[in-house]
Design an enzyme around this catalytic site. Structure first.
Site, PDB file in Angstrom:
ATOM      1  N   HIS A  37       0.236  -8.378  -6.943  1.00  0.00           N
ATOM      2  CA  HIS A  37      -0.325  -9.067  -8.106  1.00  0.00           C
ATOM      3  C   HIS A  37       0.064  -8.286  -9.359  1.00  0.00           C
ATOM      4  O   HIS A  37       0.788  -7.273  -9.270  1.00  0.00           O
ATOM      5  CB  HIS A  37      -1.846  -9.225  -7.971  1.00  0.00           C
ATOM      6  CG  HIS A  37      -2.553  -7.943  -7.635  1.00  0.00           C
ATOM      7  ND1 HIS A  37      -2.597  -6.867  -8.485  1.00  0.00           N
ATOM      8  CD2 HIS A  37      -3.220  -7.562  -6.511  1.00  0.00           C
ATOM      9  CE1 HIS A  37      -3.291  -5.893  -7.932  1.00  0.00           C
ATOM     10  NE2 HIS A  37      -3.668  -6.272  -6.713  1.00  0.00           N
ATOM     11  N   GLY A  39      -1.382  -6.208 -11.143  1.00  0.00           N
ATOM     12  CA  GLY A  39      -1.681  -4.765 -11.117  1.00  0.00           C
ATOM     13  C   GLY A  39      -0.520  -3.984 -10.541  1.00  0.00           C
ATOM     14  O   GLY A  39      -0.075  -2.973 -11.103  1.00  0.00           O
ATOM     15  N   HIS A  40       0.017  -4.473  -9.404  1.00  0.00           N
ATOM     16  CA  HIS A  40       1.168  -3.801  -8.797  1.00  0.00           C
ATOM     17  C   HIS A  40       2.382  -3.874  -9.727  1.00  0.00           C
ATOM     18  O   HIS A  40       3.129  -2.902  -9.875  1.00  0.00           O
ATOM     19  CB  HIS A  40       1.564  -4.479  -7.480  1.00  0.00           C
ATOM     20  CG  HIS A  40       0.518  -4.416  -6.414  1.00  0.00           C
ATOM     21  ND1 HIS A  40      -0.144  -5.535  -5.961  1.00  0.00           N
ATOM     22  CD2 HIS A  40       0.028  -3.381  -5.695  1.00  0.00           C
ATOM     23  CE1 HIS A  40      -0.988  -5.187  -4.998  1.00  0.00           C
ATOM     24  NE2 HIS A  40      -0.908  -3.889  -4.826  1.00  0.00           N
ATOM     25  N   GLN A  64      -5.728   2.817   8.123  1.00  0.00           N
ATOM     26  CA  GLN A  64      -6.760   2.886   7.079  1.00  0.00           C
ATOM     27  C   GLN A  64      -7.770   1.750   7.192  1.00  0.00           C
ATOM     28  O   GLN A  64      -8.636   1.608   6.339  1.00  0.00           O
ATOM     29  CB  GLN A  64      -6.133   2.945   5.686  1.00  0.00           C
ATOM     30  CG  GLN A  64      -5.428   1.682   5.216  1.00  0.00           C
ATOM     31  CD  GLN A  64      -4.696   1.919   3.906  1.00  0.00           C
ATOM     32  OE1 GLN A  64      -3.636   2.535   3.855  1.00  0.00           O
ATOM     33  NE2 GLN A  64      -5.258   1.441   2.805  1.00  0.00           N
ATOM     34  N   ASP A 156      -8.345   1.866  -7.390  1.00  0.00           N
ATOM     35  CA  ASP A 156      -8.726   2.624  -6.193  1.00  0.00           C
ATOM     36  C   ASP A 156      -8.890   4.083  -6.616  1.00  0.00           C
ATOM     37  O   ASP A 156      -8.059   4.934  -6.310  1.00  0.00           O
ATOM     38  CB  ASP A 156      -7.652   2.470  -5.117  1.00  0.00           C
ATOM     39  CG  ASP A 156      -7.560   1.038  -4.635  1.00  0.00           C
ATOM     40  OD1 ASP A 156      -8.490   0.574  -3.978  1.00  0.00           O
ATOM     41  OD2 ASP A 156      -6.557   0.370  -4.955  1.00  0.00           O
ATOM     42  N   VAL A 182      -5.847  -3.266 -13.854  1.00  0.00           N
ATOM     43  CA  VAL A 182      -5.476  -4.528 -14.500  1.00  0.00           C
ATOM     44  C   VAL A 182      -6.529  -5.564 -14.110  1.00  0.00           C
ATOM     45  O   VAL A 182      -6.903  -5.665 -12.935  1.00  0.00           O
ATOM     46  CB  VAL A 182      -4.069  -4.983 -14.068  1.00  0.00           C
ATOM     47  CG1 VAL A 182      -3.707  -6.314 -14.707  1.00  0.00           C
ATOM     48  CG2 VAL A 182      -3.041  -3.913 -14.448  1.00  0.00           C
ATOM     49  N   ARG A 193      -7.675  -8.526  -2.213  1.00  0.00           N
ATOM     50  CA  ARG A 193      -8.812  -9.098  -1.480  1.00  0.00           C
ATOM     51  C   ARG A 193      -9.533 -10.186  -2.278  1.00  0.00           C
ATOM     52  O   ARG A 193     -10.366 -10.893  -1.713  1.00  0.00           O
ATOM     53  CB  ARG A 193      -9.780  -7.991  -1.069  1.00  0.00           C
ATOM     54  CG  ARG A 193      -9.191  -7.077   0.004  1.00  0.00           C
ATOM     55  CD  ARG A 193     -10.227  -6.193   0.669  1.00  0.00           C
ATOM     56  NE  ARG A 193      -9.688  -5.577   1.871  1.00  0.00           N
ATOM     57  CZ  ARG A 193      -9.193  -4.333   1.932  1.00  0.00           C
ATOM     58  NH1 ARG A 193      -9.173  -3.579   0.861  1.00  0.00           N
ATOM     59  NH2 ARG A 193      -8.709  -3.857   3.073  1.00  0.00           N
TER      60      ARG A 193
HETATM   61  O1  PAF Z   1      -3.618   1.128  -2.289  1.00  0.00           O
HETATM   62  C1  PAF Z   1      -2.983   0.676  -1.319  1.00  0.00           C
HETATM   63  O2  PAF Z   1      -2.435  -0.430  -1.341  1.00  0.00           O
HETATM   64  C2  PAF Z   1      -2.899   1.505  -0.050  1.00  0.00           C
HETATM   65  O3  PAF Z   1      -4.083   2.182   0.195  1.00  0.00           O
HETATM   66  C3  PAF Z   1      -1.702   2.456  -0.021  1.00  0.00           C
HETATM   67  C4  PAF Z   1      -1.801   3.525  -1.102  1.00  0.00           C
HETATM   68  C5  PAF Z   1      -0.416   1.683  -0.193  1.00  0.00           C
HETATM   69  C6  PAF Z   1      -1.638   3.193   1.322  1.00  0.00           C
HETATM   70  O4  PAF Z   1      -1.520   2.291   2.388  1.00  0.00           O
END
Ligand code: PAF
Length: 291
Positions: A37, A39-40, A64, A156, A182, A193
């Protein structure tokens, strides 16, 4: 414009990196789990302005996710992600397989154990092992790519601080660049999500940011944290949020707040089965301004 090349073979990645390195080019990494999105894309644009070549990693990291979390249904949208990355400044998408990332199997072999005072608090309390999984995969990505810089969002925030502490503690030669969260126009922090929210939940969701902002304003006005927290929790509960935590921490160490130092207000709350997180800066007492 062509989409960035997708590489899944570590030998091909190594060749590409060698070619770039041999002419002295710098490399930046934007680690993601895909479903990209704005933000990325902001991280990618910032990377493109800072380094010669930008790699975006896309890997939905099994280690994770807890046993009852959304690993299986986490959106995997490679075609859409490639379309988004076209023209963004990304040169290469690193999309390794699970076997490449975890040759002995997910959760097997070596891994990073995040110190409890960073990894078992806040989100780590409700998600045991989550940050060990994050740190373990990020360390692998750093080793595979060897970036000069890596780019993470402040959304995060605990993840960001843990990665910064890992880089420092393990003397990794990568510079971490953090970028502000963002937001959608209604204030909701962008997140992969958010797509899980139904239309009613989506209407409620921006309240998370609104309550956080009100809490920050109350703290800036000199109100006592316990009173601010009680009010904030009540407002979130009334709006239908099931709150995991609403916490005020030291912005650097994530330990208990010292009002003379920069602080961070962090929240995690569920709307239905969707867990949302957000955070805002809190200035030391006696200074003005927020970010
Ligand atoms: O923030 C994320 O999307 C994930 O936690 C990451 C840093 C890519 C690690 O899997």
């Amino acid at each position: 414009m062509r989409p960035p090349v997708v590489v899944s073979d570590p030998a091909v990645l190594a060749d590409r990196l060698h070619a770039w390195r041999s002419v002295g080019s710098s490399v930046g990494l934007v680690p993601t789990m895909g479903n990209l999105h704005e933000g990325h894309l902001g991280l990618v644009r910032s990377a493109a302005a800072s380094v010669r070549h930008v790699i975006v990693s896309i890997f939905v990291n099994p280690t994770q996710f807890g046993p009852n979390e959304d690993f299986a249904r986490y959106p995997r949208t490679l075609e859409h992600d490639l379309a988004q990355l076209t023209g963004s400044g990304c040169d290469l998408v690193w999309a390794p397989s699970v076997a490449t990332m975890y040759p002995l199997g997910p959760g097997q072999g070596f891994g990073v154990s995040v110190p409890a005072e960073l990894g078992n608090i806040l989100c780590g309390d409700a998600r045991p092992g989550h940050f060990d999984g994050v740190a373990s995969v990020v360390l692998r990505l750093f080793n595979q790519v060897g970036p000069d810089m890596a780019f993470f969002g402040e959304k995060d925030f605990q993840q960001l601080r843990i990665i910064e502490h890992m880089v420092n503690d393990l003397s990794l030669s990568v510079r971490i660049k953090a970028l502000p969260t963002v937001r959608e126009t209604d204030g909701l922090a962008m997140s992969s999500r958010n797509g899980y929210l139904d239309s009613g939940q989506r209407r409620q969701a921006p309240l998370l940011h609104r309550v956080l902002s009100q809490c920050v304003a109350r703290l800036d006005a000199g109100q006592d944290w316990t009173a601010v927290q009680t009010e904030g929790l009540a407002e979130l509960a009334t709006a239908g949020f099931d709150v995991d935590y609403l916490a005020l921490c030291d912005a650097e160490t994530l330990a208990g707040p010292d009002p003379r130092r920069p602080m961070r207000l962090l929240v995690a709350a569920r709307l239905g089965s969707t867990r949302l997180i957000d955070n805002l800066a809190v200035q030391p007492r006696g200074t003005v301004g927020t970010s």
